[in-house]
Scaffold this motif. Structure first.
Motif: not given
Length: 964
Positions: A748-755
């Motif tokens: 599945r498509p995904g987005i990983t974000t550092s914050f």
């Protein structure tokens, strides 16, 4: 309380006071109000020890701690925390540190008693003891409070400054201008605020003696603003509080009006470029004029020209000749446009201010303190005290006018005594204040009192009761002032101003007598008030007055929290749902305790009251509360929220009480974001017509430094049918429906974000269905095995399962945004510059990545690109070409084949795909319970502040953004 040497009848009091002016000054005879002979007030309450521990909002570390402090058992946790951290003197951790409420009350009260005895205020030691005991009882039981400088300074080794409000003066010379900078700085250093009028300074359109053009007052404002900002950043826990006033006929008035508008445009541009431009942010110092409230002083000549569409002359400062003629209505429009854009300038009505001036022979009233409640002579000061109105509400909901008057007499006596020993920041202020003895008694909790008695804030009955109480308060204060004049003499400037002072007293008395009572609550108060004003006129003619001024209505910020008031100053309640701090830490959400009392006053039974309170606890408002009549909704209207008081309702309340206030009223008229410039004009114009002395407006979201919005995009009228149209069968369907879980495919498509939020780092992975939006979220915070990591894992699983069972993402966003806990603060995300918690940030980021524009906009969540567009075009909505780009991106990027998880730069992130229609605005409005969302974060503890008059107040630690 009385001041007779024998007896307590009102007639004998007047006669004795009159004789006292001619014969020996026997001192005041006092009677007890609350106390019992032989019993000290401390012995009549139960005391307990508590620990005060206040944490740093960024990392949870302790920034204040004092254990074992002693307070009465009925004081709230909030009041204990504020008094301990703000008012206890001595270094923390040393034997010299105060640790009991008894100590600070004794420190103040015994100083007042000693000064009263020294200066001949009391007839006997017994009267001095009664004064001490009654003052102690009133402070102990939160009946009233002195202003903050009294608690800071009285009875300590430092200068005994008791005044919170100062007015300075500046002339058209460099020496005077440099003195202004110095005097203002000394006042800021002492924790107080100052105001002044710059209209004596030549305009930039006039010539110097050397032949060159003058700099003009706006130029010199830059230096004063920088000075104020530097002193604030040099260790103070609140911003320097100052007011700058310019007369409407000054040739530089247009430049003055535009100063803050231009700077606000700079702030927005810098913010959108990624700079920290929030109030107190690292980069805010790069812009000017941010440390002052600006007000234009208009007169009847100008306002009449506005009304008639005429012209108006701008006059040279040195000669008084007209050097430019302007269209009055156009200039008035510029004032309204500037206020609409950035909340400045406010407006002061010079003619009405000086019409009520008691000392015109000594000079005009040119300016005010920063919050606009104190208005008197230049180079003067005023010490304040405020009464807690809810303490005078009897069990049968009637107002105890007689006891209220006795407490006013007690407090005014104490306030006048304080001038005998007080220190002042400059010799000029000391001379004027000692010669005119200006006092500022006022009150807090008016909004709570009106609700408790079943009155809507914006109603004839509410205004009548408020007017009666105000008339009684000021009348009693002036009567005691006349009685004091018989004992210790009138103020030094009285002889010169006797005729105008007595004229103003008659104006107050006539205004009170002209009011027709409306109901059984205000009628008895008006009767006592009118009798009191008759005494004022009679006694004043015989004795003179001890004080040139008696009353103001201040914001009552920190001291309002000290008294556990639900509402501050003249303000209505902010919200029906509040947060209560608990002993041992934490807080709980509760319905305002005034609500049940109001419902019982309106005739509802206990079962009905419980049902309405439960509805408010769930929804935050009374709309569609079971059994509540729609005619009673207005009683529970608040400053903000689903049912908010109209802006003109605030103005009408100010007008209803202004005739009985010596000074003015600190009040900001809140306006919704969609208010128009024409509505600002209407408020400024009608306030003049109604006789208000000064006011300011604040339009929601008109300034930077407010990470949230307090309003729902859809109007309340549009959302009401949606609520009413929810029939009972819909509930049955929810019960019968069995949801099914839709699992995500293996790839599945995904987005990983550092914050980063408030210094805490983390990672978020958001995976979506190939064809239908967000399906799961993974969060990683701290080290594996830690409590925080475990809680975030559990939270991720719960949210992910809910998403897969069909819970809409917008529901999660509506529920979890605005949730506040540490860590909180600045983030590294340009789209979400400030977050109130990690959860708040997460769901704002998810909304930006996965919700369509309409849904996000209804929730007040916009990207930096959209905010920039709003600045340029006035609309957040994308133009047609942008919509095509977004659609094409939505059809491609989110539906791309499965790929490894990578942390995408925010600027390169795919736009949200069109999905479900915008969520029902009524459900989205459920998150608006933290209603003062436009306020800045507190400098000390990071808690979101709330508006109190013209200032902001932190309910967490008691800090204010202005004067107390």
């Amino acid at each position: 309380m009385t001041d007779t040497t024998s007896g307590s009848a009102r007639g004998s009091k007047s006669d004795k006071a009159a004789k006292g002016a001619k014969g020996p000054k026997a001192g005041l005879r006092l009677e007890r109000i609350h106390t019992t002979p032989g019993t000290h007030p401390y012995d009549a309450v139960t005391w307990e020890r508590r620990d005060v521990v206040m944490t740093n909002w960024r990392d949870g570390s302790i920034n204040f701690e004092q254990r074992g402090v002693e307070f009465p058992d009925f004081w709230s946790v909030n009041a204990v925390n504020i008094v301990t951290s703000k008012y206890f003197r001595g270094a923390v951790g040393t034997p010299q540190r105060e640790w009991s409420l008894k100590q600070i009350i004794d420190r103040v009260v015994l100083t007042y008693r000693a000064a009263g005895e020294k200066h001949g205020y009391f007839a006997s030691p017994d009267d001095a003891e009664i004064f001490e005991h009654e003052l102690t009882h009133a402070l102990l039981h939160q009946v009233f409070s002195f202003n903050s400088p009294v608690w800071f300074n009285v009875g300590t080794q430092q200068p005994q400054q008791v005044s919170a409000c100062f007015i300075l003066a500046v002339d058209d010379s460099m020496d005077s201008i440099l003195d202004w900078y110095k005097e203002e700085g000394m006042i800021f250093k002492g924790g107080s605020g100052a105001g002044l009028n710059l209209s004596r300074i030549r305009s930039s359109k006039e010539l110097l003696s050397s032949g060159g053009n003058a700099s003009g007052p706006v130029s010199f404002m830059r230096g004063a603003d920088a000075s104020a900002g530097t002193i604030k950043s040099g260790g103070a826990t609140r911003r320097a509080a100052k007011m700058v006033v310019l007369d409407v006929d000054h040739p530089d008035v247009e430049a003055f009006i535009e100063t803050k508008v231009k700077e606000e445009e700079k702030i927005r541009a810098l913010r959108d470029a990624g700079f920290d431009m929030d109030l107190g942010g690292d980069d805010i110092t790069s812009v000017q004029y941010q440390n002052a409230n600006n007000s234009v002083r208009v007169n009847d000549e100008f306002m009449t020209a506005v009304e008639n569409g005429g012209s108006f002359g701008l006059r040279a400062r040195m000669t008084g000749e007209v050097i430019e003629t302007v269209d009055a209505k156009a200039l008035f429009r510029k004032m309204a446009e500037a206020a609409w854009a950035c909340a400045d300038p406010g407006i002061q009505y010079d003619s009405v201010i000086n019409h009520w001036h008691t000392c015109p022979e000594s000079g005009r009233i040119n300016a005010s303190n920063p919050c606009s409640e104190y208005m008197h002579l230049d180079n003067s000061s005023c010490n304040l005290a405020s009464l807690n109105l809810m303490k005078f509400l009897r069990d049968d909901d009637s107002f105890d006018a007689e006891r209220f008057a006795k407490v006013v007499e007690l407090v005014i006596t104490a306030m006048d005594i304080s001038i005998c020993f007080a220190d002042f920041p400059t010799e000029k202020i000391a001379e004027t204040t000692r010669a005119y003895r200006q006092l500022g008694i006022g009150y807090a909790n008016l909004g709570a009192l009106l609700m408790a008695t079943g009155h809507a804030y914006d109603s004839a009955g509410g205004r009548a009761l408020a007017g009666a109480i105000t008339s009684l308060m000021t009348g009693t204060a002036y009567r005691r002032s006349a009685e004091l004049a018989a004992v210790v003499g009138p103020y030094d400037g009285y002889a010169r101003n006797a005729a105008p002072h007595q004229r103003v007293m008659r104006q107050h008395a006539d205004a009170s007598a002209a009011v027709a009572p409306l109901d059984d609550l205000d009628a008895p108060v008006w009767a006592v008030a009118n009798d009191t004003w008759a005494d004022v006129v009679r006694l004043g003619a015989r004795n003179g007055f001890r004080n040139a001024q008696a009353s103001v209505l201040a914001p009552t910020g920190t001291i309002g929290l000290m008294m556990d008031c639900d509402t501050t100053g003249v303000e209505p309640d902010l919200a029906l749902v509040k947060f209560k701090k608990l002993v041992g830490g934490g807080s709980m959400q509760i319905v305002n305790g005034t609500v049940p009392r109001a419902l019982k006053r309106l005739g509802y039974q206990d079962e009905q009251v419980e049902a309405v309170v439960a509805h408010i606890a769930e929804h935050g408002n009374v709309i569609d509360a079971p059994g509540l009549k729609s005619a009673h909704y207005e009683v529970f209207d608040c400053a903000m929220g689903e049912r908010s008081i109209s802006p003109m309702g605030h103005v009408r309340m100010m007008a209803a009480i202004q005739p009985w206030i010596s000074g003015a009223i600190s009040k900001t008229v809140n306006m919704p974001e969609d208010a128009t410039v024409e509505e600002v004009e209407e408020i400024y114009f009608e306030a003049w017509k109604l006789g208000v002395k000064a006011l300011a407006i604040y339009r929601d979201n008109c300034k930077v430094g407010q990470p949230l919005s307090a309003k729902t995009k859809a109007p309340a009228a549009a959302s009401a049918p949606a609520v009413a149209a929810a029939p009972a069968p819909a509930v049955e369907k929810v019960v019968e429906y069995r949801p099914t879980r839709k699992r995500l495919p293996k790839g599945r498509p995904g987005i990983t974000t550092s914050f980063t939020v408030g210094g805490a780092e983390g990672y978020m992975t958001a995976n979506s269905y190939p064809d239908d939006g967000l399906g799961e979220v993974f969060l990683k915070m701290s080290k594996q095995g830690s409590t925080l990591a475990g809680m975030m894992d559990a939270f991720s699983i719960a949210v992910s399962v809910g998403l897969q069972y069909g819970v809409p993402l917008e529901t999660y966003v509506a529920k979890f945004t605005n949730m506040r806990f540490e860590p909180a603060g600045l983030t590294d995300d340009p789209d979400v510059r400030m977050a109130q918690s990690i959860v708040d940030y997460i769901f704002r980021r998810l909304a930006l990545d996965f919700l369509p524009f309409e849904t996000r906009s209804a929730l007040g969540i916009h990207s930096v690109e959209e905010r920039t567009r709003h600045l340029e075009t006035g609309s957040y909505e994308p133009v047609e070409d942008d919509e095509l780009d977004i659609e094409s991106l939505a059809q491609s990027a989110p539906l791309a084949p499965a790929a490894p998880h990578v942390a995408l730069p925010l600027a390169d992130r795919p736009k949200a795909a069109p999905a479900a229609a915008a969520h029902n605005s009524t459900e989205l409005a459920e998150i608006r319970l933290g209603l003062n969302a436009d306020a800045p974060l507190c400098f000390s503890c990071g808690t979101k502040m709330r508006r109190a008059g013209s200032c902001y107040l932190c309910e967490g630690c008691g800090s204010t953004s202005g004067c107390s």
